[in-house]
Design a protein around this motif. Structure first.
Motif, PDB file in Angstrom:
ATOM      1  N   LEU A  94      12.906   3.135  -3.257  1.00  0.00           N
ATOM      2  CA  LEU A  94      11.547   2.592  -3.194  1.00  0.00           C
ATOM      3  C   LEU A  94      10.877   2.604  -4.570  1.00  0.00           C
ATOM      4  O   LEU A  94       9.739   2.189  -4.709  1.00  0.00           O
ATOM      5  CB  LEU A  94      10.703   3.389  -2.187  1.00  0.00           C
ATOM      6  CG  LEU A  94       9.308   2.849  -1.851  1.00  0.00           C
ATOM      7  CD1 LEU A  94       9.376   1.406  -1.330  1.00  0.00           C
ATOM      8  CD2 LEU A  94       8.603   3.749  -0.845  1.00  0.00           C
ATOM      9  N   CYS A  95      11.584   3.044  -5.586  1.00  0.00           N
ATOM     10  CA  CYS A  95      11.017   3.208  -6.932  1.00  0.00           C
ATOM     11  C   CYS A  95      11.045   1.880  -7.688  1.00  0.00           C
ATOM     12  O   CYS A  95      12.135   1.374  -7.993  1.00  0.00           O
ATOM     13  CB  CYS A  95      11.831   4.277  -7.668  1.00  0.00           C
ATOM     14  SG  CYS A  95      11.669   4.281  -9.449  1.00  0.00           S
ATOM     15  N   PRO A  96       9.887   1.297  -8.015  1.00  0.00           N
ATOM     16  CA  PRO A  96       9.870   0.022  -8.749  1.00  0.00           C
ATOM     17  C   PRO A  96      10.551   0.107 -10.108  1.00  0.00           C
ATOM     18  O   PRO A  96      11.235  -0.835 -10.527  1.00  0.00           O
ATOM     19  CB  PRO A  96       8.370  -0.275  -8.889  1.00  0.00           C
ATOM     20  CG  PRO A  96       7.718   0.474  -7.785  1.00  0.00           C
ATOM     21  CD  PRO A  96       8.532   1.725  -7.631  1.00  0.00           C
ATOM     22  N   ALA A  97      10.387   1.214 -10.813  1.00  0.00           N
ATOM     23  CA  ALA A  97      11.041   1.372 -12.112  1.00  0.00           C
ATOM     24  C   ALA A  97      12.557   1.413 -11.963  1.00  0.00           C
ATOM     25  O   ALA A  97      13.290   0.953 -12.848  1.00  0.00           O
ATOM     26  CB  ALA A  97      10.541   2.641 -12.803  1.00  0.00           C
ATOM     27  N   CYS A  98      13.038   1.937 -10.842  1.00  0.00           N
ATOM     28  CA  CYS A  98      14.482   1.945 -10.582  1.00  0.00           C
ATOM     29  C   CYS A  98      14.987   0.521 -10.369  1.00  0.00           C
ATOM     30  O   CYS A  98      16.082   0.164 -10.835  1.00  0.00           O
ATOM     31  CB  CYS A  98      14.806   2.798  -9.361  1.00  0.00           C
ATOM     32  SG  CYS A  98      14.418   4.562  -9.535  1.00  0.00           S
ATOM     33  N   GLN A 166      13.595  -4.817  -2.368  1.00  0.00           N
ATOM     34  CA  GLN A 166      12.710  -3.642  -2.342  1.00  0.00           C
ATOM     35  C   GLN A 166      11.316  -3.995  -1.818  1.00  0.00           C
ATOM     36  O   GLN A 166      10.661  -4.908  -2.331  1.00  0.00           O
ATOM     37  CB  GLN A 166      12.594  -3.057  -3.736  1.00  0.00           C
ATOM     38  CG  GLN A 166      11.840  -1.737  -3.799  1.00  0.00           C
ATOM     39  CD  GLN A 166      11.743  -1.211  -5.231  1.00  0.00           C
ATOM     40  OE1 GLN A 166      10.976  -1.724  -6.023  1.00  0.00           O
ATOM     41  NE2 GLN A 166      12.551  -0.208  -5.552  1.00  0.00           N
ATOM     42  N   PRO A 167      10.821  -3.262  -0.821  1.00  0.00           N
ATOM     43  CA  PRO A 167       9.460  -3.497  -0.321  1.00  0.00           C
ATOM     44  C   PRO A 167       8.420  -2.904  -1.267  1.00  0.00           C
ATOM     45  O   PRO A 167       8.733  -2.068  -2.121  1.00  0.00           O
ATOM     46  CB  PRO A 167       9.455  -2.762   1.023  1.00  0.00           C
ATOM     47  CG  PRO A 167      10.434  -1.644   0.816  1.00  0.00           C
ATOM     48  CD  PRO A 167      11.513  -2.193  -0.082  1.00  0.00           C
ATOM     49  N   ALA A 168       7.184  -3.344  -1.103  1.00  0.00           N
ATOM     50  CA  ALA A 168       6.099  -2.801  -1.914  1.00  0.00           C
ATOM     51  C   ALA A 168       5.765  -1.384  -1.455  1.00  0.00           C
ATOM     52  O   ALA A 168       5.913  -1.033  -0.277  1.00  0.00           O
ATOM     53  CB  ALA A 168       4.868  -3.697  -1.807  1.00  0.00           C
ATOM     54  N   GLU A 169       5.320  -0.565  -2.392  1.00  0.00           N
ATOM     55  CA  GLU A 169       4.865   0.779  -2.036  1.00  0.00           C
ATOM     56  C   GLU A 169       3.561   0.692  -1.241  1.00  0.00           C
ATOM     57  O   GLU A 169       2.778  -0.231  -1.394  1.00  0.00           O
ATOM     58  CB  GLU A 169       4.643   1.611  -3.301  1.00  0.00           C
ATOM     59  CG  GLU A 169       5.916   1.941  -4.052  1.00  0.00           C
ATOM     60  CD  GLU A 169       5.653   2.772  -5.286  1.00  0.00           C
ATOM     61  OE1 GLU A 169       6.109   3.926  -5.333  1.00  0.00           O
ATOM     62  OE2 GLU A 169       4.978   2.269  -6.209  1.00  0.00           O
ATOM     63  N   GLY A 170       3.356   1.684  -0.388  1.00  0.00           N
ATOM     64  CA  GLY A 170       2.116   1.779   0.358  1.00  0.00           C
ATOM     65  C   GLY A 170       2.164   1.197   1.748  1.00  0.00           C
ATOM     66  O   GLY A 170       1.213   1.356   2.526  1.00  0.00           O
ATOM     67  N   GLY A 171       3.246   0.535   2.108  1.00  0.00           N
ATOM     68  CA  GLY A 171       3.362  -0.070   3.431  1.00  0.00           C
ATOM     69  C   GLY A 171       4.681   0.292   4.073  1.00  0.00           C
ATOM     70  O   GLY A 171       5.360   1.238   3.660  1.00  0.00           O
ATOM     71  N   PRO A 172       5.090  -0.471   5.088  1.00  0.00           N
ATOM     72  CA  PRO A 172       6.378  -0.189   5.728  1.00  0.00           C
ATOM     73  C   PRO A 172       7.544  -0.644   4.857  1.00  0.00           C
ATOM     74  O   PRO A 172       7.417  -1.578   4.053  1.00  0.00           O
ATOM     75  CB  PRO A 172       6.301  -1.002   7.020  1.00  0.00           C
ATOM     76  CG  PRO A 172       5.381  -2.140   6.688  1.00  0.00           C
ATOM     77  CD  PRO A 172       4.369  -1.581   5.736  1.00  0.00           C
ATOM     78  N   GLY A 173       8.674   0.011   5.030  1.00  0.00           N
ATOM     79  CA  GLY A 173       9.877  -0.401   4.330  1.00  0.00           C
ATOM     80  C   GLY A 173      10.648  -1.425   5.132  1.00  0.00           C
ATOM     81  O   GLY A 173      10.170  -1.939   6.157  1.00  0.00           O
TER      82      GLY A 173
END
Length: 245
Positions: A94-98, A166-173
């Motif tokens: 879930l890490c955007p930098a990853c 990858q889904p956005a952080e803060g919501g469902p995966g």
């Protein structure tokens, strides 16, 4: 009988009564102390027994928890054992930098592995459950473990698919069904049950704790022969590889 004699006798009786009362009081104090000591000992014994039982239960659970095949602790290795350099990747799906690091470095690392120049030590972890509404980091890592277990050769392609979707952080995966579809597309079909039942959920916790104990507190963390990259960029990787050879 003189008055002084009567007074003396009364005084003697009073002293005997006082002495008897003192003896009785001392006896009662000893009895109370004995009772308190016994109660404390019983409480301590109960607490110790409970602690032993809980620890035994934990050990039993840890022992019984399934681990993906081909995994050594939290490590999943791709490439030749005699490759001159080992690159270790700590990633959270879930890490955007990853995801950015995968986009920038993934193709280069794949080529290096194919050429026998690098051995990739994948150490995926689940730091970011708090950044989703459905513990996506853990669910995605469990899905990756299902792929490791069933079709190890498909693991790199599956990780690329996870980062690409990858889904956005803060919501469902991604849903479990979508994770199974990505696994199928990467070459690891038939993993719906493994993913839905969170078969390797306990292992995801252990792998994450191992990374934390090892000093990893952020993702991505990339090591080249044990030396951490200052930043997850291609120039930094190339410089580290040149220094390690």
């Amino acid at each position: 009988m003189t008055t002084s004699t009567s007074s003396s006798r009364r005084s003697g009786r009073s002293k005997r009564v006082a002495a008897e009362r003192a003896v009785q009081a001392a006896r009662e104090r000893r009895q109370r102390r004995a009772v308190v000591t016994a109660v404390v000992a019983a409480v301590v014994a109960t607490v110790v027994a409970l602690g032993v039982a809980v620890q035994a239960s934990r050990n039993s659970t840890d022992t019984a928890a399934p681990t993906p095949r081909g995994i050594d602790g939290g490590s999943f290795v791709v490439g030749q054992d005699d490759a001159p350099v080992t690159v270790t990747l700590y990633e959270d799906f879930l890490c955007p930098a990853c995801a950015r690091a995968e986009k920038e470095l993934g193709a280069t690392l794949d080529d290096l592995v194919s050429n026998g120049d690098v051995r990739l030590d994948y150490r995926p972890i689940a730091f970011l459950d708090r950044a989703s509404t459905d513990a996506y980091s853990t669910r995605a890592l469990n899905a990756a473990a299902c792929v490791m277990d069933a079709a190890p050769a498909a693991y790199p392609a599956f990780t690329r698919a996870l980062f690409a979707s990858q889904p956005a952080e803060g919501g469902p995966g991604l849903s479990d069904a979508r994770l199974a579809q990505l696994a199928d597309g990467a070459g690891a079909p038939g993993l719906s049950t493994c993913i839905e039942e969170l078969r390797f959920g306990e292992w995801t916790r252990t792998a994450t704790e191992l990374a934390s104990v090892g000093g990893v507190n952020a993702t991505p963390t990339i090591l080249v022969d044990g030396v951490r990259l200052a930043e997850p960029t291609l120039p930094a990787l190339q410089a580290a590889l040149a220094a390690a050879r």
